[in-house]
Design an enzyme around this catalytic site. Structure first.
Site, PDB file in Angstrom:
ATOM      1  N   CYS A 129       0.807  -1.229   0.000  1.00  0.00           N
ATOM      2  CA  CYS A 129       0.000   0.000   0.000  1.00  0.00           C
ATOM      3  C   CYS A 129       0.837   1.275   0.000  1.00  0.00           C
ATOM      4  CB  CYS A 129      -0.940   0.004   1.205  1.00  0.00           C
ATOM      5  SG  CYS A 129      -2.179  -1.314   1.175  1.00  0.00           S
ATOM      6  N   SER A 149      -7.652 -11.999   9.092  1.00  0.00           N
ATOM      7  CA  SER A 149      -6.890 -11.211   8.117  1.00  0.00           C
ATOM      8  C   SER A 149      -7.430 -11.400   6.709  1.00  0.00           C
ATOM      9  CB  SER A 149      -5.413 -11.604   8.157  1.00  0.00           C
ATOM     10  OG  SER A 149      -4.798 -11.177   9.347  1.00  0.00           O
ATOM     11  N   LEU A 172      -2.268  -9.626   8.451  1.00  0.00           N
ATOM     12  CA  LEU A 172      -2.619  -8.298   8.953  1.00  0.00           C
ATOM     13  C   LEU A 172      -2.763  -8.371  10.462  1.00  0.00           C
ATOM     14  CD1 LEU A 172      -3.321  -5.499   7.723  1.00  0.00           C
ATOM     15  CD2 LEU A 172      -5.722  -6.211   7.777  1.00  0.00           C
ATOM     16  N   HIS A 188      -3.580   7.589   1.917  1.00  0.00           N
ATOM     17  CA  HIS A 188      -4.028   6.251   1.498  1.00  0.00           C
ATOM     18  C   HIS A 188      -5.204   5.805   2.356  1.00  0.00           C
ATOM     19  CE1 HIS A 188      -3.934   2.100   0.215  1.00  0.00           C
ATOM     20  NE2 HIS A 188      -3.846   1.725   1.475  1.00  0.00           N
ATOM     21  N   PRO A 189      -6.231   5.152   1.763  1.00  0.00           N
ATOM     22  CA  PRO A 189      -7.436   4.846   2.536  1.00  0.00           C
ATOM     23  C   PRO A 189      -7.326   3.673   3.493  1.00  0.00           C
ATOM     24  CG  PRO A 189      -7.707   4.130   0.271  1.00  0.00           C
ATOM     25  CD  PRO A 189      -6.408   4.880   0.332  1.00  0.00           C
ATOM     26  N   GLY A 190      -6.468   2.693   3.245  1.00  0.00           N
ATOM     27  CA  GLY A 190      -6.319   1.570   4.173  1.00  0.00           C
ATOM     28  C   GLY A 190      -7.639   0.896   4.469  1.00  0.00           C
ATOM     29  N   PRO A 214     -11.365   1.681   7.403  1.00  0.00           N
ATOM     30  CA  PRO A 214     -11.911   2.633   8.379  1.00  0.00           C
ATOM     31  C   PRO A 214     -11.043   2.811   9.617  1.00  0.00           C
ATOM     32  CG  PRO A 214     -13.670   1.269   7.510  1.00  0.00           C
ATOM     33  CD  PRO A 214     -12.380   0.701   6.969  1.00  0.00           C
ATOM     34  N   LYS A 215     -10.494   1.729  10.151  1.00  0.00           N
ATOM     35  CA  LYS A 215      -9.676   1.850  11.356  1.00  0.00           C
ATOM     36  C   LYS A 215      -8.375   2.597  11.076  1.00  0.00           C
ATOM     37  CE  LYS A 215     -11.481  -2.180  13.826  1.00  0.00           C
ATOM     38  NZ  LYS A 215     -11.151  -3.495  14.455  1.00  0.00           N
ATOM     39  N   SER A 243      -4.754  -0.877  -2.822  1.00  0.00           N
ATOM     40  CA  SER A 243      -3.344  -0.994  -2.432  1.00  0.00           C
ATOM     41  C   SER A 243      -2.578   0.215  -2.978  1.00  0.00           C
ATOM     42  CB  SER A 243      -2.767  -2.329  -2.914  1.00  0.00           C
ATOM     43  OG  SER A 243      -1.473  -2.536  -2.386  1.00  0.00           O
TER      44      SER A 243
END
Length: 353
Positions: A138, A180, A241, A277-279, A281-282, A312
């Site tokens: 990412c 994950s 993850l 970068h959005p990744g 919500p957390k 990504s």
């Protein structure tokens, strides 16, 4: 100084709502008994829809890593070419103008690399320099822009391009009922993006609209290899993850940003556009909390996550394009910000023209 002359995002033609994707996933072999958690994770992802490189009904039968990777190579080149041609058109440049091409991907394996294949498809000059980037995940969109700047500092007359292609859905053959893996099925979509950058002398010739790429900073965190990555096997690429990811962001990010901006006599209040970068919500919440950002600061990040999911490395380049289209005030500063396997952060300082 280097200048961004063009940005373009490309998406595959098959678009599905989140509910359609969820309904398909619960029918995957071995996942039906986990339907409740799948539906809960997909609903919590705040993704409304995603683009996929294949029709949705083909994924349950895609069980072989080799078959998936062959599809990756074919479709990645197609999307990469589309993105690059769009960015070149945005910059009023031609394929023959390219002096250096960098490619970023982490969702498939190609040797020869994507840059060589794209160069052949578009007829790039035989002396074109190539820089394939693999394994950054990412963070590679921001890191790739930073590497364009690094190259152009020593080649002020040159044109350098970055092409990011991520076909995350082709990792579905490796999905197992782990948290994950299931989080990945809730967030990730397929897409590509390209950036055209020029050195400062070339920028004067082509009248590049910017923004300027002023500086970048990389941060690699200690004892964090386990936070994010692939578990690679005969099954393919399976997402790893750690739940500690957001804790790591909250521990390091604010200091990274503050010290980087301090070096340029700037503060967070001077940043007019956050290209983050959005990744998921957390991750977005952790970034906003760490930096004490107002809700509107990451509006384009939230919007991108909702509309196309997490692409990504390509996601931040889509958000960069959206930010440029909003035309931030001339002379104001912008900050690109992404995180990825390592675990690491890449910051890129921009100035709007």
């Amino acid at each position: 100084m280097s200048v961004i002359a063009g940005v373009f995002g490309a998406l595959p033609p098959h678009r599905y709502s989140q509910s359609e994707i969820t309904d398909s996933f619960v029918e995957f072999p071995g996942l039906k008994e986990h339907e409740e958690i799948i539906r809960r994770l997909h609903a919590a992802a705040k993704v409304n829809g995603r683009h996929l490189v294949l029709p949705l009904q083909q994924y349950p039968s895609l069980t072989d890593f080799g078959d998936a990777n062959e599809i990756f190579i074919e479709k990645a080149v197609d999307l990469g070419v589309e993105a690059l041609l769009g960015a070149l058109d945005d910059a009023n440049l031609r394929p023959s103008d390219i002096d250096m091409i960098a490619t970023a991907t982490v969702t498939g394996v190609a040797v020869p690399s994507l840059d060589a294949r794209i160069a052949g498809r578009l007829g790039l000059r035989p002396d074109v320099r190539r820089m394939p980037l693999f394994g950054l995940g990412c963070v590679a969109g921001a890191a790739g822009v930073a590497r364009l700047r690094d190259y152009l500092r020593g080649a002020p007359d040159d044109v350098a391009v970055l092409v990011s292609v991520e076909l995350c859905s082709l990792t579905y053959p490796a999905v197992k009922p782990t948290v994950s893996s299931l989080v990945g099925t809730a967030l990730f979509g397929d897409g590509a993006a390209a950036v055209v950058a020029v050195g400062d002398r070339r920028a004067e010739q082509v009248r590049a609209g910017g923004p300027d790429i002023l500086d970048s900073r990389s941060s690699l965190y200690p004892d964090s290899l386990h936070i994010m990555g692939w578990d690679v096997g005969s099954h393919g690429l399976r997402l790893r993850l750690s739940p500690d990811l957001t804790n790591l962001i909250e521990r390091y990010l604010a200091n990274d940003v503050t010290t980087f901006l301090d070096a340029h006599r700037l503060t967070k209040d001077d940043i007019g556009a956050w290209v983050s970068h959005p990744g998921g919500p957390k991750v977005i919440d952790a970034v906003a909390t760490s930096l004490a950002l107002p809700p509107e600061a990451l509006e384009l990040t939230w919007r991108s996550l909702g509309e196309i999911g997490n692409l990504s490395s390509a996601s931040i380049l889509h958000i960069l394009r959206d930010t440029i289209e909003k035309r931030p005030p001339s002379g104001s500063a912008g900050l690109m910000l992404a995180m990825g396997p390592g675990f690491c952060t890449e910051l890129v300082l921009l100035r709007w023209r």
